[in-house]
Design a protein around this motif. Structure first.
Motif, PDB file in Angstrom:
ATOM      1  N   THR A 155      43.793  39.102  33.864  1.00  0.00           N
ATOM      2  CA  THR A 155      43.905  37.917  33.010  1.00  0.00           C
ATOM      3  C   THR A 155      44.252  36.678  33.829  1.00  0.00           C
ATOM      4  O   THR A 155      43.679  35.605  33.625  1.00  0.00           O
ATOM      5  CB  THR A 155      44.971  38.142  31.928  1.00  0.00           C
ATOM      6  N   THR A 156      45.192  36.817  34.747  1.00  0.00           N
ATOM      7  CA  THR A 156      45.654  35.651  35.504  1.00  0.00           C
ATOM      8  C   THR A 156      44.692  35.273  36.626  1.00  0.00           C
ATOM      9  O   THR A 156      44.552  34.098  36.953  1.00  0.00           O
ATOM     10  CB  THR A 156      47.045  35.908  36.091  1.00  0.00           C
ATOM     11  N   SER A 157      44.034  36.261  37.217  1.00  0.00           N
ATOM     12  CA  SER A 157      43.153  35.977  38.356  1.00  0.00           C
ATOM     13  C   SER A 157      41.701  35.778  37.947  1.00  0.00           C
ATOM     14  O   SER A 157      40.895  35.365  38.789  1.00  0.00           O
ATOM     15  CB  SER A 157      43.232  37.123  39.366  1.00  0.00           C
ATOM     16  N   LYS A 158      41.373  36.084  36.698  1.00  0.00           N
ATOM     17  CA  LYS A 158      39.981  36.086  36.226  1.00  0.00           C
ATOM     18  C   LYS A 158      39.115  37.036  37.065  1.00  0.00           C
ATOM     19  O   LYS A 158      37.903  36.890  37.119  1.00  0.00           O
ATOM     20  CB  LYS A 158      39.396  34.670  36.276  1.00  0.00           C
ATOM     21  N   ALA A 159      39.772  37.996  37.729  1.00  0.00           N
ATOM     22  CA  ALA A 159      39.107  39.011  38.552  1.00  0.00           C
ATOM     23  C   ALA A 159      38.400  38.419  39.769  1.00  0.00           C
ATOM     24  O   ALA A 159      37.519  39.056  40.346  1.00  0.00           O
ATOM     25  CB  ALA A 159      38.126  39.830  37.721  1.00  0.00           C
ATOM     26  N   TYR A 160      38.810  37.192  40.184  1.00  0.00           N
ATOM     27  CA  TYR A 160      38.208  36.565  41.347  1.00  0.00           C
ATOM     28  C   TYR A 160      39.193  36.572  42.517  1.00  0.00           C
ATOM     29  O   TYR A 160      40.396  36.319  42.342  1.00  0.00           O
ATOM     30  CB  TYR A 160      37.814  35.117  41.048  1.00  0.00           C
ATOM     31  N   PRO A 161      38.691  36.816  43.723  1.00  0.00           N
ATOM     32  CA  PRO A 161      39.561  36.690  44.895  1.00  0.00           C
ATOM     33  C   PRO A 161      39.859  35.223  45.189  1.00  0.00           C
ATOM     34  O   PRO A 161      39.098  34.330  44.783  1.00  0.00           O
ATOM     35  CB  PRO A 161      38.738  37.320  46.025  1.00  0.00           C
ATOM     36  N   VAL A 162      40.956  34.986  45.878  1.00  0.00           N
ATOM     37  CA  VAL A 162      41.324  33.620  46.275  1.00  0.00           C
ATOM     38  C   VAL A 162      41.704  33.627  47.750  1.00  0.00           C
ATOM     39  O   VAL A 162      41.995  34.671  48.335  1.00  0.00           O
ATOM     40  CB  VAL A 162      42.497  33.079  45.429  1.00  0.00           C
ATOM     41  N   ALA A 163      41.716  32.451  48.329  1.00  0.00           N
ATOM     42  CA  ALA A 163      42.067  32.318  49.735  1.00  0.00           C
ATOM     43  C   ALA A 163      43.576  32.431  49.930  1.00  0.00           C
ATOM     44  O   ALA A 163      44.372  32.132  49.026  1.00  0.00           O
ATOM     45  CB  ALA A 163      41.573  30.986  50.273  1.00  0.00           C
ATOM     46  N   ILE A 164      43.961  32.861  51.099  1.00  0.00           N
ATOM     47  CA  ILE A 164      45.374  32.892  51.462  1.00  0.00           C
ATOM     48  C   ILE A 164      45.915  31.462  51.444  1.00  0.00           C
ATOM     49  O   ILE A 164      45.260  30.539  51.952  1.00  0.00           O
ATOM     50  CB  ILE A 164      45.545  33.501  52.876  1.00  0.00           C
ATOM     51  N   PRO A 165      47.094  31.224  50.865  1.00  0.00           N
ATOM     52  CA  PRO A 165      47.651  29.872  50.867  1.00  0.00           C
ATOM     53  C   PRO A 165      47.812  29.318  52.281  1.00  0.00           C
ATOM     54  O   PRO A 165      48.156  30.051  53.211  1.00  0.00           O
ATOM     55  CB  PRO A 165      49.014  30.053  50.185  1.00  0.00           C
TER      56      PRO A 165
END
Length: 339
Positions: A155-165
């Motif tokens: 739910t929070t990620s929308k099942a998408y990966p994100v870059a490292i901060p």
């Protein structure tokens, strides 16, 4: 006394010492899996000379270390008579928690990492309290927690990966998994620490007592619930740490980093293959590390010699069954004094 007898006399104590050393080694729970590990390394090196090259050993280490870290916590929980199948989701969620804290709320990198580990500890605390206070079997408790965390993650990620901060890039990322051998160094340090905790401290001895004889431990005044809750928290924190390290290593935060139940069941497999009894009361942290190494070597070796990855799961399942049968047999031998 003849010269021959005089010459042979000193040899007898030496051979006796060798026999005692051999028996002491074989009596250790890690012995059989260590022999298997050495045999596999020799076999794959003969089959493909690149197996022991530095690049390939780095691949084996990176496959071994994160799950071995989780397996350390699994050993403590299994020894105390419980199980946690939600830890894979904790590993997947922890990097997102760090990302949310840094990129959405402006928290500094180190406090954000600590916050992710603290939330993981709360998850373990919830698992432990539901199991011990409400009497829900730990498998059911952690199954429910698995789906709860999975829902939160998707739910929070929308099942998408994100870059490292950006805040964690550089020295911090390298030290916590980004560098080639960083995860293995952390893994070896954690294994060494918790091997001592399990075998040399009151917490470890109480963990063994709780899993081996719950009624006896309660009668002896051991705070059973405290031990179990603490071990649930340990599993979750180590799972979160492993998830963060994997995110730093691949330079991305992926909702599938925990592989669903893959990391959980692989960690359990490593613990069981390494000599930890699912029934509780006995286990070995060193064995879990070697067990995970065996699984990583098998998968890596199969890839190198061109065998499909599909038989790996067949062999992993057979290894678990054989390990469980061997554990039961050896436990019976120990109880009966070898008869």
């Amino acid at each position: 006394m003849s010269d021959v007898a005089v010459r042979e006399a000193p040899a007898r104590p030496a051979s006796a010492r060798l026999r005692r050393a051999r028996d002491a080694f074989l009596h250790r729970r890690e012995a059989s899996v260590l022999i298997v590990a050495i045999g596999l390394v020799v076999y794959f090196q003969v089959a493909t000379p690149i197996f022991l090259t530095s690049d390939n050993l780095r691949n084996v280490a990176q496959a071994t270390a994160p799950t071995a870290i989780v397996a350390v916590g699994i050993v403590f929980l299994l020894v105390s008579g419980e199980i946690d199948i939600s830890v894979g989701m904790v590993a997947a969620l922890a990097p997102y928690l760090m990302h949310y804290a840094i990129d959405f709320y402006g928290v500094a990198a180190v406090p954000a990492i600590i916050l992710a580990l603290a939330i993981a500890a709360v998850v373990g605390l919830a698992n432990g309290l539901i199991t011990t206070r409400l009497g829900v079997p730990s498998f059911v408790t952690t199954l429910g927690m698995f789906y709860l965390l999975y829902g939160i993650l998707l739910t929070t990620s929308k099942a998408y990966p994100v870059a490292i901060p950006e805040a964690v890039k550089g020295t911090l990322q390298a030290g916590l998994g980004g560098a080639d051998w960083a995860t293995l160094c952390w893994c070896l340090a954690i294994v060494a620490l918790f091997h001592v905790v399990l075998t040399r401290t009151r917490w470890g001895l109480h963990t063994i007592s709780v899993g081996g004889n719950l009624h006896g431990a309660t009668e002896a005044g051991i705070r059973v619930n405290r031990i179990k809750v603490g071990n649930f928290m340990l599993v979750s924190v180590l799972g979160a740490l492993a998830g963060l390290m994997e995110a730093f290593r691949i330079n991305s935060i992926d909702p599938n980093i925990g592989g669903g139940t893959r990391i959980t069941f692989t960690a359990i497999a490593a613990a069981v293959i390494g000599g930890t009894a699912l029934a509780g009361g006995s286990g070995t942290v060193l064995g879990a590390l070697i067990g995970m190494f065996v699984l990583a070597v098998l998968q890596n070796g199969f890839n190198l010699i061109g065998i499909s990855a599909n038989p790996f799961f067949l062999i992993q399942g057979a290894a678990i069954l054989i390990s469980m049968i061997a554990n039961q047999y050896l436990s019976r031998l120990r109880r009966t004094g070898g008869r």
